[in-house]
Design a protein around this motif. Structure first.
Motif, mmCIF file in Angstrom:
data_model
loop_
_atom_site.group_PDB
_atom_site.id
_atom_site.type_symbol
_atom_site.label_atom_id
_atom_site.label_comp_id
_atom_site.label_asym_id
_atom_site.label_seq_id
_atom_site.Cartn_x
_atom_site.Cartn_y
_atom_site.Cartn_z
ATOM 1 N N GLY A 1 -6.053 48.949 94.401
ATOM 2 C CA GLY A 1 -6.331 47.703 93.700
ATOM 3 C C GLY A 1 -6.845 47.998 92.307
ATOM 4 N N ASP A 2 -7.213 46.965 91.570
ATOM 5 C CA ASP A 2 -7.730 47.201 90.223
ATOM 6 C C ASP A 2 -9.068 47.938 90.288
ATOM 7 O OD1 ASP A 2 -8.096 44.483 91.324
ATOM 8 O OD2 ASP A 2 -9.591 44.295 89.747
ATOM 9 N N GLY A 3 -9.884 47.628 91.289
ATOM 10 C CA GLY A 3 -11.151 48.357 91.418
ATOM 11 C C GLY A 3 -10.888 49.829 91.662
ATOM 12 N N CYS B 1 -11.690 42.214 95.404
ATOM 13 C CA CYS B 1 -11.502 41.049 96.272
ATOM 14 C C CYS B 1 -11.968 41.319 97.691
ATOM 15 C CB CYS B 1 -10.046 40.630 96.224
ATOM 16 S SG CYS B 1 -9.626 40.034 94.567
ATOM 17 N N ALA C 1 -10.134 41.650 90.443
ATOM 18 C CA ALA C 1 -11.503 41.686 90.977
ATOM 19 C C ALA C 1 -11.569 42.593 92.195
ATOM 20 C CB ALA C 1 -11.959 40.284 91.367
HETATM 21 MG MG LIG Z 1 -8.802 43.979 93.172
#
Ligand SMILES: [Mg+2]
Ligand SMILES: Cc1ncc(C[n+]2csc(CCOP(=O)(O)OP(=O)(O)O)c2C)c(N)n1
Ligand code: SF4
Ligand code: SF4
Ligand code: SF4
Lengths: 308, 104, 393
Positions: free
Chosen positions: A107-109, A140, A138
């Protein structure tokens, strides 16, 4: 050009019964990406919504070999698998003609933030891997905390809007550009609503020898707070406003893959999402202006890079 | 479902039963609305299949044939993305169900 | 035929790596283990090894590469020390939980702050609950021998657990010693072919490796993991014996030195045991009935065997090269003391922390400990159960 009917007849590598939310965008991305190669595939997945929602023991939604070790190291983990593959081929313990593709997913994190170092290292070393970041803006899985991919002004649980704050105060990190700066063979941004573009990019990424990186916009109705039936429309708005431009950089050459007929205002992107609701308060008007300015700047720069 | 003892588990936290999550019927999450397939309006564009997050579009013999309510969570994406003017998928009201079963 | 070679500890490990030629080696430089990584890189550059050498951007990624590679299916090693091991911490537990028989050479070094590059055991002892088998070496020869045995132990089908081999930073890693290097072929034969268990690269079996457990499975998976290290003792013993038969140097869980009629005992691991042997000799020549017990395997801890060996002592001093702030004694001490608990008549037992950050421990320090033990044995009284050696008070 691939037809959806043909893709639909291929075996699912990510099957039903997973626990992702109503209207979640993650499965849409992987429905396409996982069909972009017919070779055997091994996936290393970072901790996050996709990992958690697909593997609650004793059930798994993966109909393909899949490995999870931690949050920040999907790139290093898949690099390790690929290294063993190379070693065993050299030592003659894997037949010369056996082809396997290696895919890291985060994910982006797990990609922009905590996993950036491992990703940078893995692509710099030149492993023959594809890395897909599904960017839902985010953290999420853990309840929607800010990441460096969270847009300016979005309310996230660790950058909440409040009497003294208009939500996230910082500009998004441009991870795609960071990957371009690694001078790897292939970097692209895609979105699930343009499925043919996504499919072609994923095919290219798998075919190219050496590291390839795909940054894919990922819808998250739960944390973006919009009517979940409208997700694909919203993704279209993201590309029409140039909040999420579709482009690719192949061997250093930029190409924009989608030019909106008429570039829409960022307002269109913001207005249907609850995470931006507070931006319509008078005192926060400047944030929306600033957001628009940033998007315009980035778009102009991208056009220049693509010689448009 | 009988749960394994520690001795019965595969070493190294491995699940060898690929794709067995199909036993999880996410259709039980639906509340209030569900998609309805109207075959005569369908142009077989496969967008519903493409965009359904829960793999709940039934495809048989290379044709979209309807909804698999075992998995459909009722998100409504398929209906919104269904292109014909006279939509081949519309959302209709559904009675509340008990978790794990159906009151239909 | 073995050959005598003058090597330091790092070179001894690298030599074993060259002979074993693991399939993937992934490591990051840090003093005092850097030379292991550099030497492997050079071996690779010179075409002396066929395995893949990966030089990641951090130790966290080095261990992650090892985990990916090991789950892919093949022999894997790494080397690190101190902060490097600390940065790997998260992944140590994961390697053990996934039952991957990765072998790591650790040139034991203190942990910051303050930063210090010298030897103590804080790094590996701190990782004692990560699920790794831990073997400690007294000198370069042992480091070489232990490293070779580590693959056999960890890869055993009943064990399938990662193994770390400690060699004291600088004291062993950088000290030259003449060691017996066995024939390449003999070492290869001793280790044997790598046996796969659920290799990910066998894509005909679509596995989900490392899924998420909730409360209904985590405990069972952890218990399943614990079984691996609990199965290790007979394997460690058999491998140590076989190594002895083949190469003439036999190994067990610990070494006893002049313990036959001893009443007093010093328990100490690694290089300090060498110095302690000299002190024991001197004390013996002065008529003291003292001996040394040098644990070799810290995990799994051979509590019964160690207790059996120590139960008849009048007084024991356990020397720890790490501290456990706030605990009732340092880690080796609490293990030994707890092992003796079940005996109705227990020896008196004290604990000394020594050598943090590479502080010297000399023969005279051990002799002081010996005299203290003598006094405890005579009076039956322990005045201070816990103290420090060679520390400015
Ligand atoms: Mg994310
Ligand atoms: C080292 C570490 N820090 C924090 C966490 C907790 N954590 C798990 S997933 C996650 C967020 C994941 O966000 P992202 O990568 O964007 O994936 P998403 O959940 O949005 O799919 C966090 C913070 C963790 N598992 N490991
Ligand atoms: S929180 Fe968002 S990204 Fe995660 S499963 Fe739900 S909709 Fe998908
Ligand atoms: S309502 Fe949602 S889950 Fe149900 S079939 Fe349509 S897209 Fe799939
Ligand atoms: S989206 Fe509508 S028209 Fe297209 S295949 Fe599905 S039901 Fe038929």
């Amino acid at each position: 050009m691939a037809k959806l009917k043909d893709l639909a007849s291929m075996e699912d590598r990510l099957v039903a019964g997973h626990g992702m939310c109503l209207g979640c965008g993650i499965p849409l991305i992987f429905r396409i990406v996982l069909r972009a190669t017919e070779d055997p595939l091994i996936i290393a997945n970072a901790t996050g919504c996709l990992e958690v929602c697909t593997t609650i023991f004793p059930r798994t939604s993966w109909n393909v070999t899949w490995v999870h070790s931690a949050f920040e190291n999907a790139a290093a983990t898949i690099a390790g698998v690929e290294s063993m593959y190379k070693a065993l081929k050299k030592k003659g313990r894997i037949p010369e003609d056996k082809k396997i593709k290696f895919l890291g997913v985060g994910g982006d994190g797990g990609t922009y933030d905590i996993g950036l170092q491992a990703l940078s290292g893995a692509v710099e070393r030149g492993h023959d891997i594809v890395y897909v970041c599904y960017d839902n803006n985010a953290y999420c899985n853990t309840g929607g905390q800010r990441s460096s991919a969270t847009p300016l002004g979005a309310s996230a649980t660790t950058s909440p809007e409040g009497a003294q704050s208009p939500g996230k105060l910082q500009r998004r990190k441009d991870l795609t550009k960071i990957l371009v700066a690694h001078n790897i063979p292939y970097v692209a941004q895609a979105s699930p609503n343009r499925w043919q573009d996504l499919y072609k990019k994923a095919q290219k990424a798998f075919e190219i020898e050496g590291p390839a990186f795909l940054n894919i916009l990922c819808l998250c109705p739960t944390e973006w707070k919009y009517d979940e039936s409208q997700g694909i429309r919203l993704a279209q708005t993201a590309i029409d406003t140039c909040v999420w431009p579709l482009y690719e950089v192949e061997n250093g050459k930029y190409k924009i893959n989608y030019l909106p007929k008429e570039k829409k205002p960022v307002l269109d992107w913001v207005k249907s999402q609850g995470r931006f609701r507070h931006l319509f308060k008078e005192e926060n008007a400047w944030v929306l202006e600033e957001y628009q300015k940033q998007v315009d700047e980035d778009w102009e720069e991208l056009k220049k890079l693509a010689n448009l | 479902m009988k749960k394994e003892t520690w001795k019965e588990l595969t070493i190294g936290t491995i699940n060898l039963d690929a794709g067995n999550s199909v036993k999880n019927l996410t259709g039980t999450w639906r509340s209030g609305k569900k998609p309805q397939f109207i075959e005569e309006n369908c142009i077989q564009c496969f967008f519903c299949w493409l965009y359904c997050p829960h793999s709940a579009i039934r495809v048989e013999g290379e044709e979209v044939k309807g909804i698999n309510y075992d998995y459909c969570t009722g998100c409504g994406i398929c209906s919104v993305e269904c292109p014909p003017k006279e939509k081949a998928i519309t959302m209709i009201k559904e009675e509340m169900k008990l978790a794990g079963g159906s009151t239909e | 035929m073995s050959t005598l070679k003058t090597l330091n500890g790092n070179q001894s490990i690298a030599e074993a790596v060259r002979q074993i030629d693991p399939d993937v080696m992934a490591a990051y430089p840090i003093t005092p283990s850097t030379a292991i990584v550099e030497t492997i890189a050079k071996f690779k550059a010179d075409g002396l090894i066929a395995g893949e050498f990966v030089c990641p951007e951090s130790e966290h990624s080095a261990m992650s590469v090892c985990i990916g590679a090991s789950s892919a299916g093949g022999r894997v090693m790494t080397a690190t020390a101190s902060q490097g091991l600390a940065l790997m911490w998260e992944m140590l537990y994961i390697a053990a939980g996934l039952r991957l028989p990765i072998v790591a050479a650790i040139a034991n070094r203190s942990l910051s702050a303050p930063i210090n590059i010298h030897g103590d055991h804080s790094d590996t002892i701190g990782a004692r609950d990560s699920g790794w088998i831990q073997i400690y070496s007294e000198n370069c020869q042992e480091a070489y021998d232990n490293f070779i045995q580590a693959f056999r132990i960890g890869e055993d089908l009943k064990v399938r657990t990662p193994v770390l081999v400690g060699l004291d930073g600088f004291i062993i890693s950088h000290s030259m010693e003449v060691i017996q290097v066995e024939d390449d072929d003999e070492v290869k034969k001793f280790i044997g072919e790598y046996k796969n268990v659920f290799p990910v690269l066998d894509t005909s079996r679509k596995m989900t490796v490392g899924p998420i457990d909730f409360t209904d499975y985590y405990f069972e998976h952890k218990r399943n993991q614990i079984e691996g290290i609990e199965n290790a003792p007979p394997v460690i013993e058999a491998v140590g014996k076989e190594f002895g038969l083949k190469f003439g140097r036999e190994y067990g869980f610990f070494e006893e030195y002049r313990m036959d009629d001893a009443e007093l005992c010093i328990v100490v691991m690694s290089s300090a045991a060498g110095t302690c042997k000299d002190a024991v000799d001197e004390l013996r020549s002065e008529g003291k009935r003292i001996g040394l017990l040098k644990p070799r395997i810290f995990r799994p801890f051979a509590h019964q065997k160690i207790a059996e060996a120590l139960k008849k002592m009048k007084a024991i001093a356990v020397l720890d090269r790490s501290s456990s702030p706030g605990a009732f004694g340092a880690p080796l001490f609490t293990e030994v003391r707890s092992a003796l608990y079940d005996y109705a008549e227990r020896p008196k037992i004290v604990n000394y922390v020594y050598g943090l950050g590479g502080r010297d421990i000399k023969v005279e320090h051990f002799k002081e400990v010996g005299l203290k033990l003598e006094k405890i044995a005579e009076t039956g009284k322990v005045e201070e159960i816990y103290g420090y050696i060679n520390l400015r008070e």
